[in-house]
Scaffold this motif. Sequence first.
Motif, PDB file in Angstrom:
ATOM      1  N   GLY A  26       0.790  -1.221   0.000  1.00 25.38           N
ATOM      2  CA  GLY A  26       0.000   0.000   0.000  1.00 25.38           C
ATOM      3  C   GLY A  26       0.823   1.271   0.000  1.00 25.38           C
ATOM      4  N   THR A  27       2.163   1.146  -0.202  1.00 20.98           N
ATOM      5  CA  THR A  27       3.037   2.316  -0.206  1.00 20.98           C
ATOM      6  C   THR A  27       4.103   2.157  -1.288  1.00 20.98           C
ATOM      7  OG1 THR A  27       4.828   1.526   1.244  1.00 20.98           O
ATOM      8  CG2 THR A  27       2.853   2.396   2.328  1.00 20.98           C
ATOM      9  N   SER A  28       4.911   3.194  -1.429  1.00 21.39           N
ATOM     10  CA  SER A  28       6.100   3.118  -2.277  1.00 21.39           C
ATOM     11  C   SER A  28       7.348   3.197  -1.401  1.00 21.39           C
ATOM     12  CB  SER A  28       6.089   4.260  -3.296  1.00 21.39           C
ATOM     13  OG  SER A  28       6.102   5.496  -2.602  1.00 21.39           O
ATOM     14  N   LEU A  29       7.218   2.764  -0.152  1.00 21.07           N
ATOM     15  CA  LEU A  29       8.287   2.895   0.836  1.00 21.07           C
ATOM     16  C   LEU A  29       8.977   1.571   1.116  1.00 21.07           C
ATOM     17  CD1 LEU A  29       6.353   5.115   3.394  1.00 21.07           C
ATOM     18  CD2 LEU A  29       7.948   5.868   1.632  1.00 21.07           C
ATOM     19  N   HIS A  30      10.248   1.672   1.465  1.00 22.24           N
ATOM     20  CA  HIS A  30      11.005   0.507   1.910  1.00 22.24           C
ATOM     21  C   HIS A  30      10.846   0.380   3.420  1.00 22.24           C
ATOM     22  CE1 HIS A  30      12.958  -0.333  -1.902  1.00 22.24           C
ATOM     23  NE2 HIS A  30      13.024   0.986  -2.055  1.00 22.24           N
ATOM     24  N   GLU A  31      10.985  -0.834   3.912  1.00 22.48           N
ATOM     25  CA  GLU A  31      10.793  -1.097   5.329  1.00 22.48           C
ATOM     26  C   GLU A  31      12.146  -1.184   6.033  1.00 22.48           C
ATOM     27  OE1 GLU A  31       7.753  -4.122   6.836  1.00 22.48           O
ATOM     28  OE2 GLU A  31       9.647  -5.211   6.993  1.00 22.48           O
ATOM     29  N   MET A  60      11.637  14.870   6.733  1.00 24.97           N
ATOM     30  CA  MET A  60      11.378  13.437   6.566  1.00 24.97           C
ATOM     31  C   MET A  60       9.990  13.334   5.955  1.00 24.97           C
ATOM     32  SD  MET A  60      11.275  10.308   9.311  1.00 24.97           S
ATOM     33  CE  MET A  60      12.945   9.716   9.134  1.00 24.97           C
ATOM     34  N   ALA A  61       9.926  12.960   4.690  1.00 26.58           N
ATOM     35  CA  ALA A  61       8.671  13.011   3.944  1.00 26.58           C
ATOM     36  C   ALA A  61       7.949  11.671   3.833  1.00 26.58           C
ATOM     37  CB  ALA A  61       8.928  13.556   2.540  1.00 26.58           C
ATOM     38  N   ASP A  64       5.768  11.395   0.810  1.00 27.54           N
ATOM     39  CA  ASP A  64       4.784  12.442   0.553  1.00 27.54           C
ATOM     40  C   ASP A  64       5.499  13.695   0.053  1.00 27.54           C
ATOM     41  OD1 ASP A  64       2.649  10.830   1.428  1.00 27.54           O
ATOM     42  OD2 ASP A  64       3.118  11.331   3.506  1.00 27.54           O
ATOM     43  N   GLU A  65       4.977  14.269  -1.018  1.00 29.78           N
ATOM     44  CA  GLU A  65       5.658  15.384  -1.664  1.00 29.78           C
ATOM     45  C   GLU A  65       5.493  16.712  -0.937  1.00 29.78           C
ATOM     46  OE1 GLU A  65       4.653  15.554  -5.791  1.00 29.78           O
ATOM     47  OE2 GLU A  65       4.990  13.418  -6.064  1.00 29.78           O
ATOM     48  N   GLN A  66       4.393  16.909  -0.243  1.00 37.36           N
ATOM     49  CA  GLN A  66       4.088  18.221   0.318  1.00 37.36           C
ATOM     50  C   GLN A  66       4.468  18.316   1.800  1.00 37.36           C
ATOM     51  OE1 GLN A  66      -0.012  18.920  -0.638  1.00 37.36           O
ATOM     52  NE2 GLN A  66       0.437  19.230  -2.786  1.00 37.36           N
ATOM     53  N   MET A  74       6.446  10.720   9.430  1.00 38.50           N
ATOM     54  CA  MET A  74       7.042   9.402   9.617  1.00 38.50           C
ATOM     55  C   MET A  74       5.951   8.331   9.659  1.00 38.50           C
ATOM     56  SD  MET A  74       9.259   8.033  12.874  1.00 38.50           S
ATOM     57  CE  MET A  74      10.147   9.559  12.901  1.00 38.50           C
ATOM     58  N   LYS A  75       6.193   7.261   8.932  1.00 36.01           N
ATOM     59  CA  LYS A  75       5.270   6.134   8.937  1.00 36.01           C
ATOM     60  C   LYS A  75       5.941   4.967   9.653  1.00 36.01           C
ATOM     61  CE  LYS A  75       3.047   7.877   4.839  1.00 36.01           C
ATOM     62  NZ  LYS A  75       2.880   7.800   3.405  1.00 36.01           N
ATOM     63  N   LEU A  76       5.303   4.522  10.722  1.00 33.45           N
ATOM     64  CA  LEU A  76       5.793   3.413  11.528  1.00 33.45           C
ATOM     65  C   LEU A  76       4.825   2.251  11.397  1.00 33.45           C
ATOM     66  CD1 LEU A  76       6.232   5.598  14.723  1.00 33.45           C
ATOM     67  CD2 LEU A  76       8.104   4.790  13.299  1.00 33.45           C
ATOM     68  N   VAL A  77       5.325   1.044  11.507  1.00 35.61           N
ATOM     69  CA  VAL A  77       4.470  -0.137  11.518  1.00 35.61           C
ATOM     70  C   VAL A  77       4.614  -0.776  12.894  1.00 35.61           C
ATOM     71  CG1 VAL A  77       3.988  -2.363  10.444  1.00 35.61           C
ATOM     72  CG2 VAL A  77       4.781  -0.465   9.038  1.00 35.61           C
ATOM     73  N   VAL A  78       3.479  -0.983  13.555  1.00 35.89           N
ATOM     74  CA  VAL A  78       3.478  -1.557  14.900  1.00 35.89           C
ATOM     75  C   VAL A  78       2.476  -2.705  14.957  1.00 35.89           C
ATOM     76  CG1 VAL A  78       4.138   0.668  15.945  1.00 35.89           C
ATOM     77  CG2 VAL A  78       1.720   0.037  15.810  1.00 35.89           C
TER      78      VAL A  78
END
Length: 191
Positions: A26-31, A60-61, A64-66, A74-78
Amino acid sequence: DGSTLSEIQAATSTSMRVADGGHYPGTSLHELTIQGMSAEAVLLALIHVVTIVMEVLGKMASGDEQVEKGQVRMKLVVPAKAAASIIGVGGASVKQICQQCSVRIQVDQVPVPAGSGASEQAVLLCGSSQNALTALPMILEHVGMIATERDLLSWAAHSNAGTKIPGLSLFSGNNKGMPLPGKGKGKGKGK
């Protein structure tokens, strides 16, 4: 080249790795996984990571561009149990953190399977870098509350990087958020 991660690991007595196999669902982010023998060690490593990102990029984006200079998104997974604890009864815990630290916190509504019957949820932390760093210990405290549970170890060893979950888009806007003080309502699920 990995030398920065190695330096942080040595300084904090933690184990850190960027997951192989693609982006988080659901993202374009690495973990990035951070593990340590104490919550304090993990927190210290995370603070190092945020500090270095802020020094190098000025913000720290998290994809997200804006995001303005000096701001953290920051996106954290818990574990899902920790996400529920972050929210608290009637949203009391998340409201307290948001008000005390002048940040915005959203917990995505969609639990993501994390092996062994466990699930995880994404937490979005937004604010100035200083305010976000002040909120991190309060957020990680909720993860620490479940640290003695048996399924935490299997969750920590699991990675969803590269997993395809059709239709999943984290923080898609169908949630209720905790606004920053003096700001309008945000989107996302404040848990």
